[in-house]
Design a protein around this motif. Sequence first.
Motif, short mmCIF file in Angstrom:
data_model
loop_
_atom_site.label_atom_id
_atom_site.label_comp_id
_atom_site.label_asym_id
_atom_site.label_seq_id
_atom_site.Cartn_x
_atom_site.Cartn_y
_atom_site.Cartn_z
N ARG A 189 0.86 -1.16 0.04
CA ARG A 189 -0.06 0.03 0.12
C ARG A 189 0.94 1.34 -0.05
N GLN A 190 2.04 1.17 0.68
CA GLN A 190 2.81 2.36 0.73
C GLN A 190 3.52 2.76 -0.60
N MET A 191 4.03 1.58 -1.15
CA MET A 191 4.58 1.96 -2.40
C MET A 191 3.36 2.14 -3.62
N LEU A 192 2.39 1.64 -3.62
CA LEU A 192 1.39 1.94 -4.40
C LEU A 192 0.69 3.49 -4.22
N ALA A 193 1.16 4.05 -3.13
CA ALA A 193 0.76 5.52 -3.00
C ALA A 193 1.71 6.41 -3.82
N TRP A 194 2.71 5.61 -4.32
CA TRP A 194 3.51 6.51 -5.32
C TRP A 194 3.08 6.45 -6.79
N ALA A 195 2.12 5.68 -7.15
CA ALA A 195 1.32 5.55 -8.51
C ALA A 195 1.21 6.69 -9.00
N ASP A 196 1.71 7.13 -10.23
CA ASP A 196 1.55 8.42 -10.98
C ASP A 196 1.51 8.33 -12.36
N GLY A 197 0.42 8.57 -12.94
CA GLY A 197 0.23 8.40 -14.32
C GLY A 197 1.02 9.37 -15.21
N ARG A 198 1.87 9.92 -14.69
CA ARG A 198 2.58 10.96 -15.51
C ARG A 198 3.98 10.22 -15.90
N HIS A 199 4.29 9.15 -15.31
CA HIS A 199 5.41 8.54 -15.65
C HIS A 199 5.43 7.69 -17.25
N GLU A 200 5.88 7.76 -18.04
CA GLU A 200 5.59 7.38 -19.45
C GLU A 200 6.21 5.76 -19.72
N THR A 201 7.21 5.46 -18.99
CA THR A 201 7.67 4.18 -19.25
C THR A 201 7.99 3.39 -17.72
N PRO A 202 8.04 2.18 -17.91
CA PRO A 202 8.54 1.47 -16.77
C PRO A 202 9.99 1.87 -16.13
N GLY A 203 10.88 2.45 -16.99
CA GLY A 203 11.92 2.71 -16.74
C GLY A 203 12.06 4.13 -15.81
N GLU A 204 10.86 5.01 -16.33
CA GLU A 204 10.91 6.36 -15.51
C GLU A 204 9.99 5.88 -14.28
#
Length: 300
Positions: A189-204
């Motif tokens: 849950r803590q890590m998924l709080a970082w989910a941000d649709g602005r990242h455009e690639t897995p590397g980002e």
Amino acid sequence: MDDLLTTMRALAADGLLSAADARACGLDRRLLAEAAARGEIERLARGQYLVSPAPDLRELHRSRSIAVVDGLERTGLSHDSGLVVRGLPTFAADLSRVHVTSTRRRKRVPPHVHHWVRRSVVLDEVVVGSTTVPALPVADCVVQVGLLRGGEAALVPADAAIREGSLTVDDLSAALDLVVGHRGVRSLRQMLAWADGRHETPGETRTGVCLHRLGLAYTPQVWIGQDRVDALLDDEPVVVEFDGALKYTDQDALVAEKIREDRIRSRGYGFVRLTWADLYDLGLVAARVRRAIDALPRRS
């Protein structure tokens, strides 16, 4: 035999041919078995064959997933398989096994299938080419992957799904609520709080994970003049870029990228470029960011 293969490919839907469809057109199981033995087609599941070669492992997994779930009642593709059929990226996934989830355990499961059981299962209908396959909702698949392999494995597809609009933060929260009490849910849950649709690639996405872990606040996808950068630190004028194509076999592309970097630097910004290998060494990332900060011109 070439005519037989041509016939099978003509009958196939998206490269997949069922034994039932083949039989309806006069091709019995013996012919299919012989073609599989010669390596002309590949048996993916009982009564399901791949008659057009898959271009890569992901496409092979997608085809195998469709074949495996065909005809199974109250069963849907899950985990990485539910993500792959939707075209979402995965991270550190074992694509040699198909994951399915249902409400009851099956007596016989092929070795290349991992069958999971849940008390209740909600299924989406996912359109893949001309085929519709059952799969668990995106949020459920993301959370399943996270519980199985850790937060980064979940965050990569979550970012992509949020970006394309097939997932929301509320969806993730609801899916996490369903597995409260499972081992690893709190950290997931803590890590998924970082989910941000602005990242455009897995590397980002993974670059962002490194910055978060280093305690560095940043903003993704920022325009600096005419150039958009992957990430800009909030507290220092330092750009952090993920470079997934350091190959730059095209000399013109290499020159253009160097000019772009120089243009950004000329505006007073530090610049850090990270590759896939760098992202596995948090200490290295920290050192590069620190050097970029230390090299900034200081106002007196």
